[in-house]
Design an enzyme around this catalytic site. Structure first.
Site, short mmCIF file in Angstrom:
data_model
loop_
_atom_site.label_atom_id
_atom_site.label_comp_id
_atom_site.label_asym_id
_atom_site.label_seq_id
_atom_site.Cartn_x
_atom_site.Cartn_y
_atom_site.Cartn_z
N GLN A 110 -0.70 -51.64 0.13
CA GLN A 110 -1.53 -51.78 -1.06
C GLN A 110 -0.86 -52.69 -2.09
O GLN A 110 -1.52 -53.51 -2.72
CB GLN A 110 -1.79 -50.40 -1.67
CG GLN A 110 -3.08 -50.35 -2.44
CD GLN A 110 -3.38 -48.97 -2.98
OE1 GLN A 110 -2.66 -48.01 -2.71
NE2 GLN A 110 -4.43 -48.86 -3.74
N GLU A 123 -4.25 -50.73 -9.00
CA GLU A 123 -4.45 -51.74 -10.04
C GLU A 123 -3.14 -52.40 -10.44
O GLU A 123 -3.06 -53.62 -10.56
CB GLU A 123 -5.09 -51.13 -11.29
CG GLU A 123 -6.14 -50.06 -11.05
CD GLU A 123 -7.36 -50.53 -10.31
OE1 GLU A 123 -7.78 -51.67 -10.54
OE2 GLU A 123 -7.90 -49.76 -9.50
N PRO A 126 4.39 -44.02 2.07
CA PRO A 126 5.07 -45.28 1.78
C PRO A 126 4.53 -46.47 2.57
O PRO A 126 4.52 -47.60 2.09
CB PRO A 126 6.53 -45.01 2.18
CG PRO A 126 6.64 -43.55 2.36
CD PRO A 126 5.28 -42.98 2.58
N LYS A 147 0.98 -41.73 -10.11
CA LYS A 147 0.52 -42.47 -11.29
C LYS A 147 -0.49 -43.58 -10.97
O LYS A 147 -0.87 -44.33 -11.85
CB LYS A 147 1.71 -43.06 -12.05
CG LYS A 147 2.65 -41.98 -12.59
CD LYS A 147 3.45 -42.45 -13.81
CE LYS A 147 4.48 -43.48 -13.46
NZ LYS A 147 5.29 -43.89 -14.64
N GLY A 148 -0.88 -43.69 -9.70
CA GLY A 148 -1.87 -44.71 -9.35
C GLY A 148 -1.23 -46.01 -8.94
O GLY A 148 -0.27 -46.46 -9.55
#
Lengths: 218, 740
Positions: free
Chosen positions: B638, B705, B632, B701-702
Site C-alpha cells: 500500500q 492516504e 506488513p 492510524k490509517g
C-alpha cells in the site's frame, strides 16, 4: 452452454444460422455442466440468452480455441476478442480497463503471443488458440488447479492490490518470460510497461516475474 | 476480559483472496452476470453531451431506436420524473445537489449523460448510441479558475494569533503560489453497475467503496425504502475515492432496468469515467511564511482556491496541513471554491493534504534555502509538542524518528545542499524531502460473527476492499480474537445486507471496521467460554472465564493448557449448529481529547537530463508512523502504491480541458499519463510500527492516504536540488524545465 458445441473437428462447416436459431438448438445443451462449476455454466447459458442477431448479415461463424476448448460461435462482426471472452464465453478473468489498447488489462495470448484482446476483432481469431488467465493453472489430472509459477509468485510477492490488472499482468509476464526479456530488473520493467497497474504494484510485479523466470515452471 | 494471544495480526500473510485474483475468478461489478448471479442482462450505453454548457433543443432517437435489438432509448424527453427524495450521502458535498439524470434539458458540463440506449448486446447498444442525434443551444463554458461561472462560494476561514504583526517582525518572509492541475483517479476497473428489479425491490451489483451509500442514494432517487434496495460489491478494481459517491450512471442503470423490465448493465467507458465520476480539483495555493533567524515559523498565511461545479460545492481537507503540521503561533487560512461548468470534483487519495502538502512542503524547502539551513533541520525546529491548531496532545507523533530513520537509510548526511552540484553524465542528480501527515479518521462500524459447529467462523461487515487487503487484515484480526487459525475464518464484505460500515476511504477502514471486528469476535469467544464454564460436561466447568483462553480452536486454561476442549466438542455437546455475536465500534471522546494523525518522512532522488529536461525518479523512500501494522506485507504494498501515485502527481498527471467547449482532450489512458513499470525504479517504505491504543482499540492510524502525501513535494524539491530551478506547478513537465 450456448456458446459452445462439442464438435472438435476444426474443418467442420458451420452453416449460416441466425443467432435465434443457433440459440434454440443449443440453449438446452448444458454441455459444460459436468466440466465447469455450476455457477459458471449457468452464467454462460445466461450470457447469450435473449441476444438478438445484428442487423443486415453482419455476423460471422467463428471457430476458436480458448484454453484448450474449441468454441464455435456466430459473432457480431463488431465484437472484440475481449467482449467475446467476457460477454459471450463468460471468461471475465480477462479485464476491460480502457478498451483502447492503452492499459494492458485485457492481455491474452493468441497463438502464444501477447495481444490486447480489446484491439483484436473476434473474427480475426478464426482457428486461433487463445489462452486467458483461466487457462493458466494446470487443468489435468493430479495437478488439476495447481497454479502457474507466475500466479504463485504474484501471490507470494503481493504483486497486486485490487487485482483488476492482475490477469493482464500475469499473461504479459508469462509471455515476457518466454520471450526471454527477463535478463535484468530494468529489462523486465521495460517489457512489462504495456500493463498499467494503478495501485502501483510495479516493484512487486517485477519481483514476481523475476522469481518465476528464475525458478518457476513455465 | 479474557486475555488472548494474537498470533495472526502483525504477520506478513499473503492475501486470502489472492487465488481468486490471480486466476481471474474474483467477480467485479460488470461480471456478475457471467458469474451466474443475474440472468437476461441487457446492455446500456450512455450518450453524453458534446457541449459544455447550455440546453438540449432536440434529441433524435429514431435511427437508434430502429436498430434491431434496441430495447429503448431513454432521455429527458421520455424519462419518468424520478422522486429524488432529499438526501445527502456521507461522501457528498455539504452544499448543492446531486446531478439528476434525464430530468431536464440543462447541460452543466461536457460529458454529462443525456441519454441511454438499452439493447440486447453491447455491440448493438454501442452502434445505436452513436446514432442518437442531440442538438443544443450551447454557450461557452467556464472551465478555468481565472474566469469562473459565478461568484466564488463562501470562504472557509481560520485564524490564530496576530499574523500581520508577526509577518512585519519576521526575519525572513516568503510569498509563493503553487498550482496543482486536475487529476483523475483512473482505477483500472471502469465503473459499472448491473441493476435488476424484482417488483419494487431493486438489486444492484455496483462498483462502490460503500454499499450503504449506493443503497441510500438509489432509495432516495426512486423514492423507495432503503430496505427495498440491496447493493452487492464483493470486489472493487481500484477506486482511490472515485467509487465513494452514488454517481449518475448508477441511477441510470436502475432507471433503464425499470423501463425495459429487464436487468441492465451499464459500464462506463474509460472516456466517460472522466466526467461520469470525479477528480482531484485544480487548486491554487498561495502561501506566505514568516520565520525568525533560527528558522522557527512565526506566521503562515494560506490562501487557497479550488475548482468545483456549478451544482455542488465540493471541499476537502485542504486546510488541515496548514493548521497543524508545523508549530506556528500565527496562522491565517482562507479556502474558497470557484464554480465552473464542470462535473463535481471528489475525494481522491489523500484528499486535501496531498495537495496542501505540495505547497507547504515546497515552501518549507524554499525557506530552508533562504535561511541556509538543512531542510530536515528546519522541520525539526518546527516540531510541535501539542497540536498547534487545538492545543490538545498528540496520541502519538513520531515524525522526528521518521526523519532519523530515513536520513540514515538514504545517507542524507552526505548530501551537498547546493543545487546543481551532483551529476551523472548529462543527468543532474538531486534529492529532496517532505513531511506527510494525514488525520486518523474513525467512524462507527458494526460486525457479525458466527462460529460454526465444524470449528470454522464467518465474520461479516458491509465494508469494501478496493485493494488494501480488507479481506485479509480483517481475517487476521478475527482469527486472533476468536482463537482460530486464519484458514478457518472467512471474512465477508461488500453487501448492504451485512452490518453497516463507514465509507471504505479516508484511511478509516482498519481503525473502524477492524475495531468492530475485534469487538465482535471477542464477544463471540467470550460467549463460547461462558457456555463451557457453565456446562457441567465441559472440562472447563466451574472455571473462571477470565482464566480461559482459546488458541487454534481449542479453549483451555491459560495456566493449564491440558484442561480444555475444542469449539467443535463444545458446540456438538450442546447441540448448537453455531454461536453468533454482534458487536461494533463507536469512537469516543478520544477523538477530541487527542490529535491523531499518521506521519511520514518522504525522501526522493531524481535525475534531470540537463539538455532535454527529462525527469527520472531514481528513488523514493518513505518512513511512516502509522501505528500498529496488521499485515506488513500488504502495508508495504500500500505504501509503495501510494508513493507511485505521488510520482504520477509530481511528474505526469494532468487532465487537460479545451476551454472552447469544456471537452477533456486527454480522457484516455494513452494521453492522461500515469506511472508505468518503467517509470518506477526503486520505491521502498519502512513502518516504524508501534501501537496507538489511544487512537482506536486496535492501535492503527490509517495507511492509505498518508503514503501519497508528501511525495510530490519531495520530488519537486529534489528537482530544485538537481537543477536549481523551482517549479511551482504540478505536474513538473519537460517544458517547465526547459528554456528561460
Amino acid at each position: 452452454m450456448s456458446a459452445e458445441i462439442s464438435n472438435d473437428d476444426p474443418d467442420v462447416e458451420v452453416p449460416e444460422v441466425s443467432r435465434r436459431g443457433f440459440l434454440s438448438t443449443t440453449a438446452a445443451g448444458g454441455v459444460a455442466a459436468g466440466v465447469l462449476p455450476s455457477s459458471l455454466a449457468a452464467g454462460r447459458a445466461d450470457a447469450s440468452a435473449g441476444r438478438a442477431a445484428p442487423s443486415g448479415g453482419q455476423s460471422s461463424a467463428l471457430s476458436v480455441t480458448v484454453n484448450g476448448r474449441r468454441h464455435q460461435v456466430t459473432v457480431d462482426n463488431r465484437t472484440s476478442l475481449l467482449d467475446l471472452l467476457r460477454e459471450r464465453l463468460a471468461l471475465t478473468g480477462t479485464k476491460k480497463g480502457c478498451d483502447q489498447g492503452a492499459c494492458g488489462a485485457c492481455t491474452v495470448l493468441v497463438d502464444d503471443r501477447r495481444v490486447n484482446a480489446c484491439l483484436t476483432l473476434a473474427v480475426r481469431c478464426e482457428g486461433a488458440e487463445v489462452t486467458t488467465i483461466e487457462g493458466l493453472a494446470a487443468q489435468d489430472g493430479e495437478r488439476d488447479g495447481e497454479l502457474h509459477a507466475l500466479q504463485r509468485a504474484f501471490i507470494e510477492q503481493d504483486a497486486f492490490q485490487c487485482g483488476y490488472c492482475t490477469p493482464g499482468q500475469i499473461m504479459s509476464g508469462v509471455a515476457c518470460i518466454r520471450e526471454g526479456h527477463t535478463g535484468s530488473r530494468e529489462e523486465i520493467r521495460e517489457w512489462m510497461s504495456g500493463n498499467i497497474c494503478r495501485c502501483g504494484c510495479y516493484v512487486k510485479i517485477v519481483n514476481a516475474v523475476e522469481q518465476a523466470a528464475r525458478g518457476g515452471r513455465d | 476480559m479474557t486475555r488472548q494471544t494474537r498470533p495472526a495480526a502483525g504477520t506478513p500473510l499473503s492475501r486470502v483472496d489472492g487465488r481468486l485474483k490471480v486466476t481471474g475468478q474474483a467477480a467485479y461489478a460488470a461480471e456478475h452476470d457471467a458469474h451466474g448471479a443475474v440472468r437476461g442482462v441487457a446492455h446500456g450505453v450512455i450518450v453524453t453531451s458534446t457541449v459544455g454548457r447550455g440546453r438540449i433543443t432536440g434529441i433524435d432517437t429514431r435511427a437508434a431506436a430502429g436498430q434491431r435489438g434496441v430495447l429503448k432509448v431513454i432521455s429527458h424527453v421520455n424519462a419518468p420524473e424520478l422522486p429524488y427524495r432529499p438526501w445527502r450521502g456521507v461522501p457528498d458535498p455539504a452544499r448543492g445537489e446531486r446531478l439528476r439524470v434525464f430530468q431536464d434539458d440543462r447541460v452543466r458540463f461536457f460529458g454529462q449523460p443525456v441519454a441511454v440506449v438499452v439493447a440486447e448486446t453491447l455491440e448493438i447498444a454501442w452502434h445505436a448510441a452513436s446514432l442518437v442525434r442531440v442538438s443544443y443551444d450551447a454557450g461557452r463554458p467556464a472551465t478555468d479558475l481565472a474566469s469562473p461561472a459565478g461568484e466564488p462560494n463562501e470562504s472557509e476561514n481560520y485564524t490564530r494569533g496576530n499574523v500581520d504583526q508577526a509577518l512585519r517582525q519576521a526575519h525572513v518572509r516568503l510569498d509563493r503560489t503553487y498550482r496543482l492541475q486536475r487529476e483523475h483517479h483512473n482505477p483500472m476497473e471502469t465503473h459499472a453497475t448491473i441493476a435488476r428489479w424484482d417488483g419494487d425491490r431493486l438489486t444492484v451489483w455496483d462498483k462502490t467503496q460503500i454499499v450503504l451509500n449506493t443503497r441510500a442514494g438509489l432509495a432516495a432517487d426512486f423514492g423507495i425504502p432503503e430496505a427495498s434496495v440491496r447493493v452487492i460489491s464483493p470486489f472493487v478494481g481500484g477506486a482511490f475515492g472515485s467509487a465513494l459517491r452514488c454517481w449518475p450512471h448508477v441511477t441510470i442503470a436502475a432507471l433503464a432496468a425499470r423501463e425495459v423490465r429487464r436487468p441492465v448493465k451499464v459500464a462506463l467507458t474509460r472516456k466517460q469515467m472522466y466526467t461520469g465520476t470525479g477528480f482531484r480539483p485544480v487548486t491554487e495555493y498561495k502561501i506566505t511564511l514568516g520565520a525568525d533567524q533560527r528558522g522557527r515559523l512565526t506566521a503562515t498565511v494560506h490562501d487557497i482556491r479550488a475548482e468545483t461545479s456549478t451544482y455542488e460545492d465540493y471541499r476537502e481537507g485542504l486546510g488541515d496541513v496548514g493548521r497543524m503540521t508545523h508549530a506556528t503561533p500565527n496562522v491565517r487560512l482562507t479556502y474558497r471554491t470557484v464554480p465552473l461548468d464542470i462535473n463535481t470534483p471528489t475525494w481522491m487519495r489523500g484528499p486535501g493534504p496531498a495537495t496542501a502538502a505540495y505547497a507547504i512542503e515546497s515552501a518549507m524547502d524554499e525557506l530552508a534555502y533562504e535561511l541556509g539551513m538543512d531542510p530536515i533541520e528546519l522541520r525539526m525546529r518546527n516540531e510541535p509538542d501539542r497540536d498547534p491548531s487545538t492545543g490538545v496532545p498528540f496520541s502519538t507523533r513520531r515524525l522526528r524518528e521518521c526523519f532519523r530513520v530515513g536520513s540514515r537509510t538514504v545517507g542524507w548526511d552526505r548530501r551537498n545542499p547546493r543545487p546543481r552540484t551532483n551529476r551523472d553524465g548529462n543527468w543532474l542528480i538531486g534529492t529532496g524531502v517532505a513531511v506527510a501527515t494525514y488525520h486518523t479518521a474513525r467512524a462507527a462500524a458494526q460486525a457479525l460473527a458466527r462460529l460454526h459447529a465444524d470449528g470454522t467462523a464467518t465474520v461479516q461487515c458491509g465494508t469494501s476492499d478496493m485493494g488494501p487487503g480488507t479481506y485479509t487484515s480483517m481475517t487476521q484480526v478475527a482469527a486472533d480474537a476468536i482463537g482460530l487459525q486464519v484458514p478457518r475464518v472467512r471474512f465477508q464484505l461488500g453487501d448492504s445486507s451485512m452490518p453497516p460500515s463507514p465509507p471504505h476511504g479516508g484511511s478509516m477502514t482498519m481503525a473502524s471496521v477492524g475495531s468492530a471486528v475485534q469487538d465482535t469476535c471477542d464477544k463471540l469467544r467470550r460467549q463460547a467460554i461462558a457456555l463451557a464454564v457453565q456446562d457441567p460436561r465441559s472440562p472447563l466447568h466451574g472455571t473462571t472465564p477470565d482464566d480461559v483462553t482459546v488458541a487454534n480452536g481449542r479453549l483451555h486454561l491459560r495456566d493449564n493448557p491440558a484442561r480444555g476442549e475444542t469449539y467443535q466438542q463444545l458446540l456438538a455437546r450442546n447441540n448448537r449448529t453455531y454461536l453468533e455475536a454482534r458487536g461494533g465500534y463507536t469512537p469516543g471522546d478520544e477523538v477530541e481529547r487527542f490529535s491523531t494523525h499518521a506521519y511520514g518522512a518522504v525522501f526522493a532522488q531524481v535525475a534531470v537530463d540537463e539538455h532535454l529536461g527529462l525527469v527520472r525518479v531514481r528513488q523514493v523512500h518513505g518512513v511512516y508512523d502509522a501505528g500498529r501494522i496488521i499485515n506488513p506485507k500488504l502495508a508495504d504494498s500500500q505504501a509503495i502504491g501510494g508513493m507511485v501515485g505521488g510520482i504520477g502527481m509530481a511528474l505526469l498527471e494532468h487532465t487537460i480541458t479545451d476551454p472552447r467547449d469544456g471537452r477533456i482532450v486527454n480522457a484516455n489512458m494513452a494521453d492522461y499519463l500515469v506511472p508505468t513499470n518503467a517509470d518506477i525504479p526503486n520505491v521502498s517504505a519502512i513502518y516504524l510500527g508501534g501501537d496507538d491504543r489511544t487512537a482506536d482499540p486496535i492501535g492503527v492510524k490509517g495507511l492509505g492516504e498518508v503514503v501519497i502525501v508528501g511525495v510530490a513535494p519531495a520530488i519537486a524539491n529534489a528537482v530544485f536540488h538537481a537543477t536549481g530551478r523551482r517549479v511551482r506547478d504540478l505536474p513538473i513537465t519537460i517544458e517547465s524545465l526547459l528554456g528561460g
